[in-house]
Motif scaffolding. Sequence first.
Motif, PDB file in Angstrom:
ATOM      1  N   VAL A   1      11.388 -25.842  35.341  1.00 44.43           N
ATOM      2  CA  VAL A   1      11.443 -26.753  34.176  1.00 44.43           C
ATOM      3  C   VAL A   1      10.298 -26.557  33.188  1.00 44.43           C
ATOM      4  CG1 VAL A   1      12.766 -28.743  34.982  1.00 44.43           C
ATOM      5  CG2 VAL A   1      10.374 -28.523  35.637  1.00 44.43           C
ATOM      6  N   PHE A   2      10.574 -26.819  31.938  1.00 45.49           N
ATOM      7  CA  PHE A   2       9.590 -26.662  30.868  1.00 45.49           C
ATOM      8  C   PHE A   2       8.606 -27.831  30.877  1.00 45.49           C
ATOM      9  CE2 PHE A   2       8.952 -26.096  26.071  1.00 45.49           C
ATOM     10  CZ  PHE A   2       8.144 -24.988  26.246  1.00 45.49           C
ATOM     11  N   GLY A   3       9.122 -29.046  31.062  1.00 46.49           N
ATOM     12  CA  GLY A   3       8.257 -30.230  31.015  1.00 46.49           C
ATOM     13  C   GLY A   3       7.908 -30.578  29.589  1.00 46.49           C
ATOM     14  N   PRO A   4       7.326 -31.754  29.382  1.00 50.33           N
ATOM     15  CA  PRO A   4       7.103 -32.255  28.024  1.00 50.33           C
ATOM     16  C   PRO A   4       5.728 -31.933  27.433  1.00 50.33           C
ATOM     17  CG  PRO A   4       6.781 -34.025  29.599  1.00 50.33           C
ATOM     18  CD  PRO A   4       7.105 -32.800  30.392  1.00 50.33           C
ATOM     19  N   PHE A   5       4.882 -31.177  28.148  1.00 43.57           N
ATOM     20  CA  PHE A   5       3.492 -31.112  27.718  1.00 43.57           C
ATOM     21  C   PHE A   5       3.057 -29.770  27.124  1.00 43.57           C
ATOM     22  CE2 PHE A   5       3.371 -34.459  31.122  1.00 43.57           C
ATOM     23  CZ  PHE A   5       3.298 -35.521  30.226  1.00 43.57           C
ATOM     24  N   PHE A   6       4.018 -28.890  26.811  1.00 47.84           N
ATOM     25  CA  PHE A   6       3.683 -27.636  26.127  1.00 47.84           C
ATOM     26  C   PHE A   6       3.356 -27.929  24.675  1.00 47.84           C
ATOM     27  CE2 PHE A   6       5.159 -24.142  23.385  1.00 47.84           C
ATOM     28  CZ  PHE A   6       4.302 -23.143  23.822  1.00 47.84           C
ATOM     29  N   THR A   7       2.371 -27.230  24.111  1.00 52.62           N
ATOM     30  CA  THR A   7       2.186 -27.267  22.658  1.00 52.62           C
ATOM     31  C   THR A   7       2.144 -25.826  22.160  1.00 52.62           C
ATOM     32  OG1 THR A   7      -0.229 -27.246  22.726  1.00 52.62           O
ATOM     33  CG2 THR A   7       0.836 -29.414  22.743  1.00 52.62           C
ATOM     34  N   ALA A   8       2.685 -25.625  20.956  1.00 47.21           N
ATOM     35  CA  ALA A   8       2.856 -24.252  20.462  1.00 47.21           C
ATOM     36  C   ALA A   8       1.564 -23.646  19.927  1.00 47.21           C
ATOM     37  CB  ALA A   8       3.930 -24.240  19.372  1.00 47.21           C
ATOM     38  N   ASP A   9       0.522 -24.458  19.729  1.00 50.60           N
ATOM     39  CA  ASP A   9      -0.672 -23.962  19.038  1.00 50.60           C
ATOM     40  C   ASP A   9      -1.894 -23.872  19.955  1.00 50.60           C
ATOM     41  OD1 ASP A   9      -0.865 -26.607  19.511  1.00 50.60           O
ATOM     42  OD2 ASP A   9      -1.262 -27.214  17.427  1.00 50.60           O
TER      43      ASP A   9
ATOM     44  N   GLY B   1       0.880  -6.220  26.591  1.00 48.11           N
ATOM     45  CA  GLY B   1       1.043  -7.049  25.387  1.00 48.11           C
ATOM     46  C   GLY B   1       1.987  -8.221  25.549  1.00 48.11           C
ATOM     47  N   ALA B   2       2.335  -8.586  26.793  1.00 44.14           N
ATOM     48  CA  ALA B   2       3.178  -9.779  26.981  1.00 44.14           C
ATOM     49  C   ALA B   2       2.343 -11.008  26.624  1.00 44.14           C
ATOM     50  CB  ALA B   2       3.657  -9.876  28.424  1.00 44.14           C
ATOM     51  N   ARG B   3       2.948 -11.931  25.924  1.00 44.53           N
ATOM     52  CA  ARG B   3       2.237 -13.162  25.558  1.00 44.53           C
ATOM     53  C   ARG B   3       2.386 -14.176  26.698  1.00 44.53           C
ATOM     54  NH1 ARG B   3       1.226 -16.118  20.153  1.00 44.53           N
ATOM     55  NH2 ARG B   3       0.925 -18.272  20.835  1.00 44.53           N
ATOM     56  N   ILE B   4       1.273 -14.634  27.212  1.00 43.54           N
ATOM     57  CA  ILE B   4       1.269 -15.524  28.382  1.00 43.54           C
ATOM     58  C   ILE B   4       0.682 -16.865  27.953  1.00 43.54           C
ATOM     59  CG2 ILE B   4       0.439 -15.812  30.750  1.00 43.54           C
ATOM     60  CD1 ILE B   4      -0.023 -12.701  30.740  1.00 43.54           C
ATOM     61  N   GLU B   5       1.515 -17.888  27.916  1.00 46.04           N
ATOM     62  CA  GLU B   5       1.045 -19.249  27.611  1.00 46.04           C
ATOM     63  C   GLU B   5       0.816 -19.946  28.950  1.00 46.04           C
ATOM     64  OE1 GLU B   5       0.814 -20.762  24.546  1.00 46.04           O
ATOM     65  OE2 GLU B   5       1.944 -19.386  23.254  1.00 46.04           O
ATOM     66  N   VAL B   6      -0.315 -20.607  29.089  1.00 48.65           N
ATOM     67  CA  VAL B   6      -0.581 -21.349  30.324  1.00 48.65           C
ATOM     68  C   VAL B   6      -1.045 -22.749  29.966  1.00 48.65           C
ATOM     69  CG1 VAL B   6      -1.061 -19.450  31.901  1.00 48.65           C
ATOM     70  CG2 VAL B   6      -2.865 -20.229  30.424  1.00 48.65           C
ATOM     71  N   TRP B   7      -0.584 -23.733  30.745  1.00 49.27           N
ATOM     72  CA  TRP B   7      -1.034 -25.107  30.493  1.00 49.27           C
ATOM     73  C   TRP B   7      -0.986 -25.901  31.798  1.00 49.27           C
ATOM     74  CZ3 TRP B   7       3.659 -23.158  29.185  1.00 49.27           C
ATOM     75  CH2 TRP B   7       4.820 -23.912  29.376  1.00 49.27           C
ATOM     76  N   GLU B   8      -1.892 -26.871  31.916  1.00 51.52           N
ATOM     77  CA  GLU B   8      -1.964 -27.643  33.158  1.00 51.52           C
ATOM     78  C   GLU B   8      -2.677 -28.975  32.936  1.00 51.52           C
ATOM     79  OE1 GLU B   8      -4.464 -26.057  36.292  1.00 51.52           O
ATOM     80  OE2 GLU B   8      -5.698 -24.998  34.840  1.00 51.52           O
ATOM     81  N   ALA B   9      -2.463 -29.879  33.899  1.00 52.07           N
ATOM     82  CA  ALA B   9      -3.141 -31.179  33.876  1.00 52.07           C
ATOM     83  C   ALA B   9      -4.559 -31.022  34.415  1.00 52.07           C
ATOM     84  CB  ALA B   9      -2.364 -32.176  34.744  1.00 52.07           C
ATOM     85  N   ASP B  10      -5.430 -31.969  34.043  1.00 55.13           N
ATOM     86  CA  ASP B  10      -6.791 -31.953  34.587  1.00 55.13           C
ATOM     87  C   ASP B  10      -6.804 -32.606  35.976  1.00 55.13           C
ATOM     88  OD1 ASP B  10      -6.845 -34.747  34.254  1.00 55.13           O
ATOM     89  OD2 ASP B  10      -7.876 -34.630  32.326  1.00 55.13           O
TER      90      ASP B  10
ATOM     91  N   MET C   1       4.507 -19.656  30.350  1.00 58.51           N
ATOM     92  CA  MET C   1       5.651 -19.169  29.564  1.00 58.51           C
ATOM     93  C   MET C   1       5.287 -17.755  29.120  1.00 58.51           C
ATOM     94  SD  MET C   1       7.853 -20.656  26.373  1.00 58.51           S
ATOM     95  CE  MET C   1       6.549 -20.764  25.179  1.00 58.51           C
ATOM     96  N   VAL C   2       6.142 -16.791  29.466  1.00 56.30           N
ATOM     97  CA  VAL C   2       5.823 -15.387  29.206  1.00 56.30           C
ATOM     98  C   VAL C   2       6.897 -14.798  28.306  1.00 56.30           C
ATOM     99  CG1 VAL C   2       5.256 -13.163  30.262  1.00 56.30           C
ATOM    100  CG2 VAL C   2       4.799 -15.288  31.510  1.00 56.30           C
ATOM    101  N   THR C   3       6.447 -14.217  27.174  1.00 59.92           N
ATOM    102  CA  THR C   3       7.393 -13.598  26.240  1.00 59.92           C
ATOM    103  C   THR C   3       6.960 -12.166  25.948  1.00 59.92           C
ATOM    104  OG1 THR C   3       6.124 -14.624  24.456  1.00 59.92           O
ATOM    105  CG2 THR C   3       8.174 -15.709  25.053  1.00 59.92           C
ATOM    106  N   ALA C   4       7.933 -11.294  25.830  1.00 63.78           N
ATOM    107  CA  ALA C   4       7.662  -9.900  25.448  1.00 63.78           C
ATOM    108  C   ALA C   4       8.954  -9.354  24.851  1.00 63.78           C
ATOM    109  CB  ALA C   4       7.238  -9.073  26.661  1.00 63.78           C
ATOM    110  N   PRO C   5       8.845  -8.543  23.782  1.00 62.13           N
ATOM    111  CA  PRO C   5      10.056  -8.031  23.131  1.00 62.13           C
ATOM    112  C   PRO C   5      10.936  -7.287  24.137  1.00 62.13           C
ATOM    113  CG  PRO C   5       8.092  -7.509  21.835  1.00 62.13           C
ATOM    114  CD  PRO C   5       7.614  -8.077  23.128  1.00 62.13           C
ATOM    115  N   GLY C   6      12.238  -7.582  24.087  1.00 61.76           N
ATOM    116  CA  GLY C   6      13.184  -6.903  24.977  1.00 61.76           C
ATOM    117  C   GLY C   6      13.350  -7.577  26.335  1.00 61.76           C
ATOM    118  N   PHE C   7      12.614  -8.673  26.551  1.00 57.14           N
ATOM    119  CA  PHE C   7      12.699  -9.354  27.856  1.00 57.14           C
ATOM    120  C   PHE C   7      13.122 -10.810  27.674  1.00 57.14           C
ATOM    121  CE2 PHE C   7       9.789  -5.844  28.507  1.00 57.14           C
ATOM    122  CZ  PHE C   7      10.310  -5.281  29.673  1.00 57.14           C
TER     123      PHE C   7
END
Length: 298
Positions: free
Chosen positions: A105-113, A148-157, A223-229
């Motif tokens: 699940v994505f969950g509600p706490f991702f931010t794009a910036d 060059g895969a973009r790796i977004e990471v986020w977590e609670a304290d 969340m991991v993004t890379a062109p073609g994947f």
Amino acid sequence: MTISDEQAKREHELVETVVDSFADAPDERLKLLMQSLTRHLHAFVREVRLTEPEWNAAIAFLTAAGHITDERRQEFVLMSDVFGLSMQTVAVNNEAYANATEATVFGPFFTADAPLIENGGDISGSAPGEPCWVEGTVKDTRGQTVAGARIEVWEADEDGFYDVQYGDDRVAGRAHLFSDDAGEFRFWGLTPTPYPIPDDGPVGQMLAAVGRSPYRASHLHFMVTAPGFRTLVTHIFVSGDELLARDSVFGVKESLIKDFVAQPAGTPTPDGRELGEQSWTRTRFDIVLAPADVTTTP
Ligand code: BEZ
Ligand code: FE
């Protein structure tokens, strides 16, 4: 409960009349969705012989969910989460493919910036918690490294809150980084700790009424993004966490449970960082991305 043939006929005729009312929908997909939803909703009402007080309670529940929902709080997504519908939608849309890493699940706490950090940087910002060294690789399903895969990471304290829950514009416990030329990544985060999903609304009341805990198993979001994947939205979970078997949103997959190995204070860190009297942990997450636009296992 048995019902007479005449009663069953009346109920069935109503279902078909409502299904037929969608027959002329110009969009075939919308027609399918509405007709199937109608059949499932009526089947539920008929199966449980829904009483009128129960119907009223359901309307009151949905109304309360609407009232508590705003730009920051999304009670309907939470409702979907605790019914396992979010996870089922993830499953349907991320079909198993070779050895690709499983989604959750994505969950509600991702931010794009979230801020960019260098490999080896620290995502925790001012967030309190035990430091955790996270490292791994990004590869495709044939074992080729993905640079060059973009790796977004986020977590609670360690108090169980994401930065956005403090309402004071702080940015902590989140960042993005890129896999290096060898497809490797590494960063400092916090050892994940368990926390409850927001439970001060109707979804929380429902969980309490049925004797379910609002707690999520400890996790770190990716969340991991890379062109073609295919974009991978997932978490890693902490092996040994007693909440693994009863995560409130059914997000745990065996393959995503990782050892977070305890490192007593004084243990040298991988990058020479001085942590003094502070203990830390380390874990490894090797990510495998499925090709874009695949729906079946080869
Ligand atoms: C979370 O992982 O942050 C989360 C997921 C679903 C509902 C609430 C929180
Ligand atoms: Fe989370």
